[in-house]
Design a protein around this motif. Structure first.
Motif, PDB file in Angstrom:
ATOM      1  N   ARG A   1       8.660  -1.915   8.586  1.00  0.00           N
ATOM      2  CA  ARG A   1       7.430  -1.795   7.799  1.00  0.00           C
ATOM      3  C   ARG A   1       7.157  -3.020   6.937  1.00  0.00           C
ATOM      4  NH1 ARG A   1       8.324   1.682   4.032  1.00  0.00           N
ATOM      5  NH2 ARG A   1      10.371   2.550   4.525  1.00  0.00           N
ATOM      6  N   LEU A   2       8.223  -3.654   6.416  1.00  0.00           N
ATOM      7  CA  LEU A   2       8.012  -4.609   5.326  1.00  0.00           C
ATOM      8  C   LEU A   2       8.550  -6.025   5.543  1.00  0.00           C
ATOM      9  CD1 LEU A   2       8.716  -2.265   2.274  1.00  0.00           C
ATOM     10  CD2 LEU A   2       6.512  -3.113   3.068  1.00  0.00           C
ATOM     11  N   THR A   3       9.480  -6.218   6.476  1.00  0.00           N
ATOM     12  CA  THR A   3      10.079  -7.554   6.575  1.00  0.00           C
ATOM     13  C   THR A   3       9.061  -8.606   7.017  1.00  0.00           C
ATOM     14  OG1 THR A   3      12.313  -6.702   6.936  1.00  0.00           O
ATOM     15  CG2 THR A   3      11.864  -8.937   7.697  1.00  0.00           C
TER      16      THR A   3
ATOM     17  N   GLY B   1       0.806  -1.210   0.000  1.00  0.00           N
ATOM     18  CA  GLY B   1       0.000   0.000   0.000  1.00  0.00           C
ATOM     19  C   GLY B   1       0.839   1.260   0.000  1.00  0.00           C
ATOM     20  N   ARG B   2       0.236   2.368  -0.359  1.00  0.00           N
ATOM     21  CA  ARG B   2       0.928   3.653  -0.356  1.00  0.00           C
ATOM     22  C   ARG B   2       1.361   4.039   1.058  1.00  0.00           C
ATOM     23  NH1 ARG B   2       0.165   6.750  -5.153  1.00  0.00           N
ATOM     24  NH2 ARG B   2       0.941   8.541  -3.993  1.00  0.00           N
ATOM     25  N   ASP B   3       0.649   3.532   2.054  1.00  0.00           N
ATOM     26  CA  ASP B   3       1.002   3.835   3.440  1.00  0.00           C
ATOM     27  C   ASP B   3       2.017   2.843   3.999  1.00  0.00           C
ATOM     28  OD1 ASP B   3      -0.775   1.716   3.334  1.00  0.00           O
ATOM     29  OD2 ASP B   3      -1.764   2.238   5.223  1.00  0.00           O
ATOM     30  N   GLU B   4       2.403   1.841   3.199  1.00  0.00           N
ATOM     31  CA  GLU B   4       3.365   0.831   3.654  1.00  0.00           C
ATOM     32  C   GLU B   4       4.768   1.047   3.112  1.00  0.00           C
ATOM     33  OE1 GLU B   4       1.281  -3.358   4.256  1.00  0.00           O
ATOM     34  OE2 GLU B   4       0.909  -2.573   2.246  1.00  0.00           O
ATOM     35  N   GLY B   5       4.892   1.649   1.925  1.00  0.00           N
ATOM     36  CA  GLY B   5       6.225   1.780   1.354  1.00  0.00           C
ATOM     37  C   GLY B   5       6.247   2.587   0.075  1.00  0.00           C
ATOM     38  N   TYR B   6       7.438   3.072  -0.263  1.00  0.00           N
ATOM     39  CA  TYR B   6       7.623   3.777  -1.529  1.00  0.00           C
ATOM     40  C   TYR B   6       7.384   2.846  -2.708  1.00  0.00           C
ATOM     41  CZ  TYR B   6       9.286   8.134   0.475  1.00  0.00           C
ATOM     42  OH  TYR B   6       9.355   9.325   1.139  1.00  0.00           O
ATOM     43  N   ILE B   7       7.617   1.556  -2.513  1.00  0.00           N
ATOM     44  CA  ILE B   7       7.292   0.608  -3.582  1.00  0.00           C
ATOM     45  C   ILE B   7       5.808   0.688  -3.899  1.00  0.00           C
ATOM     46  CG2 ILE B   7       7.200  -1.834  -4.209  1.00  0.00           C
ATOM     47  CD1 ILE B   7       9.657  -2.300  -2.481  1.00  0.00           C
ATOM     48  N   GLY B   8       4.990   0.810  -2.862  1.00  0.00           N
ATOM     49  CA  GLY B   8       3.551   0.942  -3.068  1.00  0.00           C
ATOM     50  C   GLY B   8       3.184   2.229  -3.762  1.00  0.00           C
ATOM     51  N   VAL B   9       3.858   3.323  -3.406  1.00  0.00           N
ATOM     52  CA  VAL B   9       3.619   4.615  -4.064  1.00  0.00           C
ATOM     53  C   VAL B   9       3.972   4.512  -5.544  1.00  0.00           C
ATOM     54  CG1 VAL B   9       4.318   7.040  -4.153  1.00  0.00           C
ATOM     55  CG2 VAL B   9       4.017   5.910  -1.931  1.00  0.00           C
ATOM     56  N   LEU B  10       5.133   3.953  -5.824  1.00  0.00           N
ATOM     57  CA  LEU B  10       5.616   3.797  -7.198  1.00  0.00           C
ATOM     58  C   LEU B  10       4.618   3.037  -8.054  1.00  0.00           C
ATOM     59  CD1 LEU B  10       7.881   3.630  -9.436  1.00  0.00           C
ATOM     60  CD2 LEU B  10       8.717   1.610  -8.224  1.00  0.00           C
ATOM     61  N   ILE B  11       4.219   1.869  -7.586  1.00  0.00           N
ATOM     62  CA  ILE B  11       3.341   1.016  -8.397  1.00  0.00           C
ATOM     63  C   ILE B  11       1.947   1.613  -8.510  1.00  0.00           C
ATOM     64  CG2 ILE B  11       2.225  -1.250  -8.486  1.00  0.00           C
ATOM     65  CD1 ILE B  11       4.832  -2.416  -7.364  1.00  0.00           C
TER      66      ILE B  11
ATOM     67  N   THR C   1      10.761  11.649  -2.698  1.00  0.00           N
ATOM     68  CA  THR C   1      10.039  11.547  -1.430  1.00  0.00           C
ATOM     69  C   THR C   1       8.751  12.350  -1.471  1.00  0.00           C
ATOM     70  OG1 THR C   1      11.400  13.347  -0.537  1.00  0.00           O
ATOM     71  CG2 THR C   1      12.099  11.104  -0.047  1.00  0.00           C
ATOM     72  N   SER C   2       8.705  13.412  -2.281  1.00  0.00           N
ATOM     73  CA  SER C   2       7.500  14.253  -2.346  1.00  0.00           C
ATOM     74  C   SER C   2       6.312  13.520  -2.954  1.00  0.00           C
ATOM     75  CB  SER C   2       7.786  15.524  -3.158  1.00  0.00           C
ATOM     76  OG  SER C   2       8.180  15.200  -4.477  1.00  0.00           O
ATOM     77  N   ARG C   3       6.541  12.397  -3.615  1.00  0.00           N
ATOM     78  CA  ARG C   3       5.426  11.646  -4.209  1.00  0.00           C
ATOM     79  C   ARG C   3       4.624  10.872  -3.158  1.00  0.00           C
ATOM     80  NH1 ARG C   3       5.930  11.775  -9.811  1.00  0.00           N
ATOM     81  NH2 ARG C   3       8.047  11.898 -10.676  1.00  0.00           N
ATOM     82  N   ALA C   4       5.173  10.732  -1.962  1.00  0.00           N
ATOM     83  CA  ALA C   4       4.531   9.912  -0.932  1.00  0.00           C
ATOM     84  C   ALA C   4       3.795  10.787   0.075  1.00  0.00           C
ATOM     85  CB  ALA C   4       5.569   9.056  -0.219  1.00  0.00           C
ATOM     86  N   GLU C   5       2.500  10.591   0.218  1.00  0.00           N
ATOM     87  CA  GLU C   5       1.734  11.360   1.189  1.00  0.00           C
ATOM     88  C   GLU C   5       2.024  10.930   2.621  1.00  0.00           C
ATOM     89  OE1 GLU C   5      -1.339   8.601  -0.827  1.00  0.00           O
ATOM     90  OE2 GLU C   5       0.716   9.275  -1.147  1.00  0.00           O
ATOM     91  N   TYR C   6       2.577   9.713   2.789  1.00  0.00           N
ATOM     92  CA  TYR C   6       2.903   9.216   4.128  1.00  0.00           C
ATOM     93  C   TYR C   6       4.417   9.206   4.353  1.00  0.00           C
ATOM     94  CZ  TYR C   6      -1.959   7.667   4.138  1.00  0.00           C
ATOM     95  OH  TYR C   6      -3.334   7.629   4.079  1.00  0.00           O
ATOM     96  N   ARG C   7       5.124  10.137   3.727  1.00  0.00           N
ATOM     97  CA  ARG C   7       6.585  10.067   3.751  1.00  0.00           C
ATOM     98  C   ARG C   7       7.172  10.217   5.152  1.00  0.00           C
ATOM     99  NH1 ARG C   7       5.713  15.123   1.389  1.00  0.00           N
ATOM    100  NH2 ARG C   7       6.713  16.898   2.375  1.00  0.00           N
ATOM    101  N   ILE C   8       6.465  10.869   6.071  1.00  0.00           N
ATOM    102  CA  ILE C   8       6.984  10.997   7.432  1.00  0.00           C
ATOM    103  C   ILE C   8       7.110   9.623   8.075  1.00  0.00           C
ATOM    104  CG2 ILE C   8       6.430  11.877   9.738  1.00  0.00           C
ATOM    105  CD1 ILE C   8       5.230  14.333   8.415  1.00  0.00           C
ATOM    106  N   SER C   9       6.229   8.713   7.706  1.00  0.00           N
ATOM    107  CA  SER C   9       6.272   7.350   8.252  1.00  0.00           C
ATOM    108  C   SER C   9       7.154   6.422   7.425  1.00  0.00           C
ATOM    109  CB  SER C   9       4.855   6.759   8.311  1.00  0.00           C
ATOM    110  OG  SER C   9       3.964   7.626   8.970  1.00  0.00           O
ATOM    111  N   LEU C  10       7.379   6.771   6.154  1.00  0.00           N
ATOM    112  CA  LEU C  10       8.095   5.875   5.229  1.00  0.00           C
ATOM    113  C   LEU C  10       9.552   6.289   5.123  1.00  0.00           C
ATOM    114  CD1 LEU C  10       5.415   5.671   2.375  1.00  0.00           C
ATOM    115  CD2 LEU C  10       5.597   4.284   4.451  1.00  0.00           C
TER     116      LEU C  10
END
Length: 713
Positions: A507-509, A464-474, A490-499
């Motif tokens: 977050r992902l392991t 998800g977009r709230d889980e990782g930049y990979i999610g934002v990208l896809i 980093t500006s592409r992620a609305e949850y970047r403070i958490s990511l």
């Protein structure tokens, strides 16, 4: 805070003995080949292909990596570096999922830096300069010698094997056809052709077919034409993009004294979360190199302008070519910024045992003699020689809106795409897509080989977009598409403070474990220990209390709230260590020194500090996104003019696209590629304020007009 070595070894052995239970949902004893040569075929040995093949193999799928040349697997085709702003986040996320790019970068790294070090933790980007030979050999060793279930096949893929008789509305993948006309069958195929899909190379006005030049050679690797024709046949929307690489310089002919040194950081910040936890030194830490900075001059810009007519004519953009906005050629820089006096170029040695230097930022496919003239106008390069000229490559890409969030295509069941074929630019973006495409292809194919009949019973890996930049990208790619090479910021992620890069494993392991990508006991142990140590450290801060005057006296008045802490009536106020750390200029070290406790180790320091400091911002971030979600149907005034004067926070790309598109609602605006979530939130509040201001003015007009009315006698 750190457990004893004996305790950790005991835990590791326990994980190792139970690691089989971490493997996918199906038992390998029930596997059936059903006549398939492999479960998954990955086409292409670039960065997307390497992580796709490794991911598919880790899910248990019998995987083949098919590449034109085994000796070019893992080649750094352009710049000899991994990571950077936004990109470093992706590499750490790939590593958190058990991927291979971060490990290869650590093994090959010869210069390390964290970009944006002076800014907040959310935007800091780890970056490594790599030795080209070491990176390639490290990647090949990982794939060829250390990855079970993976076979490497040398050959070019020219076509797809498809089953169109299954009664389904879309054909089903059955394998690939090689240039030799041999066939290899499989349940899933991942295409990662990079710049090879109908690729054309350009140097000046010269055009010749190819995907790229072999390193240090005039020879080229042939393009993939047959695959492009097959994709066209099945109604994939194809477009043309371009990218470029600068000339390679002879370092022996550079006057380094005229350039600005850019030393590596020490100790070196690794990409590997395991190394971050253990503190293990990187292999090349004792032989780090120094990069250098030069820049263009007015003379450089004059030559670029003078010889613009010698540049290639491209297929895309009416002959101008559709290249990366954020990694432009030197011609594009001079054209876009005519008033700028200089453009920086970082001179990056390509390895420990070579004199070849990569001039970052200086791509431009002028004829070789013109490239040399331009390079010799820069400080330190007045006598430089070119070892190999730079060139451009133009290639086909597929509109990524034809994909699902698993990166499977909608037109052909079992076919996945990843990397530059999806419209992205950069090694890191490619690896991020590769690990998702490979994992999803592998999970379904492995399940089918174990007797699973329904694809719906296999839960897909979607980040998800709230889980990782990979999610934002896809999500950006498959929902908005892209009309130009997509680069992560980093500006592409609305949850970047958490990511943040420092917490990618947190977050992902565990998600990687759940979906069959992470089995390594060392990685699992590092995660569990880091989680425990972080919680212990935060709990300690939360439970420690002092009077505010004591904090100020011991830590310094300026840092700890200023003279206000001594105002009458405040002397009885108390604050916890957590509350004090949330002050802007207070560091975790400051607080722990006052507490007199054992300092948090390096392996958790950044994460503890950032999680405490950003606590209130995360709450605000969620409120902003909630208000944005409610704003989807709000209309945007048609007379709204977009300019830097009105919106100084907007990028040039955003101003350009908003003016050209003129979205009528925020729902429409959110579908424009390149418009960041922060921009949408800012625009939403601007429109609300504008509406309120207009309402107030109307009321004032009505009230003023009422005052002018004379009542009858």
């Amino acid at each position: 805070m750190i457990r004893s070595t004996a305790s950790l070894l005991s835990k590791r052995n326990s994980l190792l003995s139970s690691s089989k239970s971490l493997f996918p949902l199906f038992s390998s004893s029930s596997r059936s080949s059903d006549g398939y040569d492999f479960d998954v075929i990955v086409v292409g040995g670039g960065h997307a292909g390497c992580d796709a093949a490794a991911a598919a193999a880790r899910t248990g799928a019998k995987t083949a990596l098919v590449t034109q040349r085994i000796d070019t697997i893992g080649e750094l085709s352009c710049n000899p570096s991994i990571g950077g702003i936004g990109k470093g986040h992706l590499v750490r996320e790939v590593d958190a999922l058990g991927g291979v790019m971060g490990e290869a970068a650590d093994m090959a790294g010869i210069h390390f830096r964290v970009l944006n070090r002076r800014k907040g933790p959310a935007v800091r980007g780890p970056r490594a300069q790599a030795d080209r030979d070491l990176y390639k050999s490290s990647m090949q060793n990982i794939l060829l010698n250390e990855t079970p279930n993976l076979t490497v096949v040398e050959g070019g893929v020219e076509d797809l094997l498809l089953d169109e008789s299954s009664g389904s509305s879309v054909p089903t993948i059955q394998g690939v056809v090689l240039a030799s006309q041999e066939t290899i069958t499989s349940r899933a195929v991942v295409i990662t052709t990079g710049t090879f899909l109908r690729g054309v190379l350009m140097l000046g006005k010269e055009r010749y077919v190819g995907g790229r030049h072999l390193r240090d050679s005039e020879k080229v690797e042939p393009p993939s034409v047959g695959l492009a024709k097959t994709l066209e046949k099945y109604n994939f929307q194809l477009g043309r993009l371009k990218t470029g690489t600068p000339p390679r310089l002879d370092g022996k002919t550079i006057n380094w004294d005229e350039c600005v040194p850019q030393p590596s950081e020490t100790p070196c910040p690794p990409f590997s979360h395991i190394r971050q936890f253990t503190g293990e030194a990187l292999p090349n830490e004792n032989q780090l190199i120094t990069c250098y900075k030069s820049h263009t001059t007015a003379e450089s810009h004059a030559l670029v302008t003078k010889y613009a007519y010698t540049l290639p004519e491209y297929d895309g953009m009416d002959g101008k070519g559709n290249g990366p906005r954020y990694c432009p050629s030197i011609f594009k820089k001079v054209e876009r910024f005519p008033d700028r006096e200089k453009h920086n170029s970082f001179l990056e040695p390509e390895g420990l045992n070579t004199d070849i230097v990569y001039p970052n930022g200086m791509s431009g496919p002028f004829p070789e003699e013109i490239q040399l003239k331009i390079m010799r106008t820069m400080p330190g390069l007045s006598n430089v020689d070119i070892v190999r000229p730079g060139y451009d490559v133009e290639y086909d890409y597929v509109n990524p809106q034809t994909l699902t969030h698993t990166l499977e295509t909608k037109q052909i069941s079992g076919l996945y795409l990843a990397g530059q074929i999806c419209g992205t630019t950069g090694y890191e973006e490619a690896a991020a897509q590769g690990i998702v495409a490979g994992a999803n292809a592998g999970r379904i194919a492995y399940a089918q080989s174990c007797g699973e009949k329904s694809r719906e019973n296999v839960e897909p890996l979607v980040i998800g977009r709230d889980e990782g930049y990979i999610g934002v990208l896809i999500d950006d790619l498959v929902t908005k598409g892209t009309s130009e090479p997509y680069r992560m910021f980093t500006s592409r992620a609305e949850y970047r403070i958490s990511l943040r890069a420092d917490n990618a494993d947190l977050r992902l392991t565990r998600k990687g474990m759940e979906y069959g990508l992470v089995h390594d006991p060392d990685r699992i142990l590092a995660l569990e220990e880091r989680e425990r140590m972080i919680n212990d450290s935060v709990d300690r801060l939360r439970s420690y209390r002092k009077y505010v005057t004591e904090w100020a006296n011991e830590g310094g008045v300026d840092k700890m709230g200023g003279d206000a802490v001594f105002r009458k009536g405040r002397e009885g106020n108390m604050k916890t260590g957590e509350e004090v750390l949330q002050m802007p200029n207070v560091s975790l070290k400051d607080v722990e020194d006052i507490m007199g406790c054992e300092p948090s180790p390096t392996s958790i320091y950044d994460t503890v500090e950032a999680s405490v400091k950003y606590k209130s911002y995360v709450v605000r971030q969620e409120k902003d996104m909630e208000s944005w979600r409610k704003a989807q149907g709000v209309r945007i005034p048609g007379d709204l003019a977009y300019s830097h004067d009105a919106f100084p926070m907007f990028s040039s790309e955003e101003i350009e696209k908003l003016n050209s598109t003129k979205p009528k609602t925020f729902a429409e605006a959110s579908q424009i590629s390149g418009i960041t979530p922060q921009t949408l939130v800012y625009l939403y509040h601007h429109v609300l304020r504008r509406g309120r201001d207009r309402d107030r003015k109307r009321v004032q007009v009505i009230e003023n007009s009422s005052d002018d009315v004379v009542s009858p006698v």
